[in-house]
Design an enzyme around this catalytic site. Structure first.
Site: not given
Ligand code: BGC
Length: 449
Positions: A164, A349
């Site tokens: 990111e 994610e």
């Molecule tokens: C990140 C994580 C973070 C998650 C939730 C993402 O932007 O890669 O490190 O915990 O979002 O906020």
């Protein structure tokens, strides 16, 4: 009928500073997050990653947990300053050993490691030299990447350079809510550009040293115009360029979006063509982090984008204030396919922070909103596959409740609950639900809860 292919990767994701704890153990050097979290008032409740989920010492138990869920992949990050305490120069063998042991434990359990080289924890010693603002950082990053590739490529077959870059820049250099906490409109484009150059250098090193796959993880938050008004549409385009295309266009198309000059005005430099050629290296896959969308309207506020989000009163919002909108995950994946030529893609994610009941009911912890979130989003991934998107895996954020950056421990994203007093792990209903989805290759998504 939903059926994912047999070789689909079903994973969970974490990052080093958020779960490991023991950030200075065994010769590790401090990172910018060590510094940031130890500076009063920057992180909620004064929380730090000193202990976090104690994954550095409990990783074997955590791998067993992953195995019990039936996951076949795990995405984690390496702490650069564990491996190179000064960020460059001397390697700390003990730090490197930790990742080797973790990788071996995963492989013994039939879980494929996906390794992120950078998930926000720059060695503090490099920040002292300007960090992501110093053009030299691309060489430091490439050297660090080479150390990791030489040690683990082969056992690790899937590498990602950065997690990111937008968040690193927006949070770390423009708004200051994340380490290193700067607030500068002039620094932000430079940090972004150096992040992308660093990515390019690391991919080049991989082509020389590695034999498998390398890619990058970009968070995509699609922007939908609040109305047909041309001003709203233009604001939406600017917001999309700033957050999404600023990174994807240089990587896949070798140029920045035209809107960037509009967004940053006099703070937007002319970048050398050779840098853009470096950034546009062939990558083997794209990692997409998706949490939410934004409905966008024009705003007179002079702040960069002249755009503002419009809240959706009938929608569900997570505890981090993000609208639950699964359709946008399908839309995003289809958009990536159409705009960037259908690269092999992983959802690296996806997940949600919701209020979990504080009391455990026996060994059961009900988190119905998270179950619903996962069900709808995994279904949305399937819908994208049906439309021909080459999505090869899905990773829940996160395996464990963990250190949620400037929110400290106040936002729980885990499918496994962590009692931070005792380090006890307890499966939430969402973990059991995910295990069922994996076991049925998606078949259970359509059976009522
Ligand atoms: C990140 C994580 C973070 C998650 C939730 C993402 O932007 O890669 O490190 O915990 O979002 O906020």
């Amino acid at each position: 009928m939903i059926e994912f292919p047999r070789d689909f990767l079903w994973g969970t994701a974490t990052s080093a500073y958020q779960v490991e704890g023991s950030p200075l153990a065994d010769g590790a050097g401090p990172s910018i997050w060590q510094r940031f979290s130890h500076t009063p008032k920057l992180v909620r409740d004064g929380a730090t990653g000193d202990v976090a989920c104690d994954h550095y010492r409990r990783y074997r138990d955590d791998v067993a947990l992953m195995k019990s869920l039936g996951t076949n992949a795990y995405r984690f990050s390496v702490s650069w300053s564990r491996v190179l305490p000064e960020g460059r120069g001397k390697v700390n063998a003990a730090g490197l050993d930790f990742y080797e042991r973790l990788v071996d434990a995963l492989l013994e359990s039939g879980i494929e490691p996906m390794v992120t080289l950078y998930h926000w924890d720059l060695p503090a010693a490099l920040d002292d030299r300007g960090g992501w603002l110093n053009p030299e950082v691309a060489n430091w990053f490439a050297d660090y990447a080479a150390v990791m590739f030489r040690k683990l490529d082969g056992r690790v077959k899937t590498w990602t350079t950065l997690n990111e870059p937008w968040v690193i820049t927006d949070g770390g250099y423009l708004h200051g809510a994340l380490a290193p906490g700067h607030r500068s409109r002039f620094e932000a484009p430079i940090a972004s550009h150096n992040l992308l150059r660093s990515h390019g250098e690391a991919v080049k090193v991989y082509r020389a040293e590695g034999r498998h796959r390398v890619g990058i993880v970009i968070n995509i938050e699609p922007k939908y115009p609040a109305s047909d008004d041309p001003q709203d549409r233009a604001a939406t385009q600017r917001a999309d360029a700033y957050m999404n295309r600023q990174y994807l266009d240089p990587i896949f198309l070798g140029r920045y979006p035209d809107e960037m000059a509009e967004v940053f005005g006099e703070a937007w430099p002319q970048w050398p063509a050779e840098d853009l050629a470096l950034i546009r290296q062939r990558i083997d896959f794209l990692g997409v982090n998706y949490y939410t969308r934004s409905v966008t309207r024009y705003d007179r506020d002079p702040w960069l984008l002249h755009a503002a989000p419009v809240l959706q009163p009938r929608a569900t919002y997570t505890e981090t204030g993000w609208e639950v909108f699964p359709q946008a995950l399908t839309d995003t994946l289809v958009w990536v396919k159409q705009r960037y030529g259908n690269p092999p893609t992983y959802v690296t994610e996806n997940g949600a922070a919701f209020f979990d009941p504080p009391a455990l009911d026996g060994d059961r912890l009900a988190d119905p909103l998270r179950v619903d979130y996962l069900r709808k989003h995994i279904t949305a991934v399937h819908a994208a596959r049906v439309q021909g998107v080459d999505v090869r895996g899905y990773f829940v954020w996160s395996l464990l409740d963990n250190f949620e950056w400037s929110h400290g421990y106040s936002k729980r994203f885990g499918i496994v609950h962590v009692d931070f007093e005792t380090q006890k792990r307890t499966l939430k209903d969402s973990a059991r639900f995910y295990a069922g989805v994996i076991a049925s290759r998606g078949g259970s998504l359509t059976t009522p809860a």
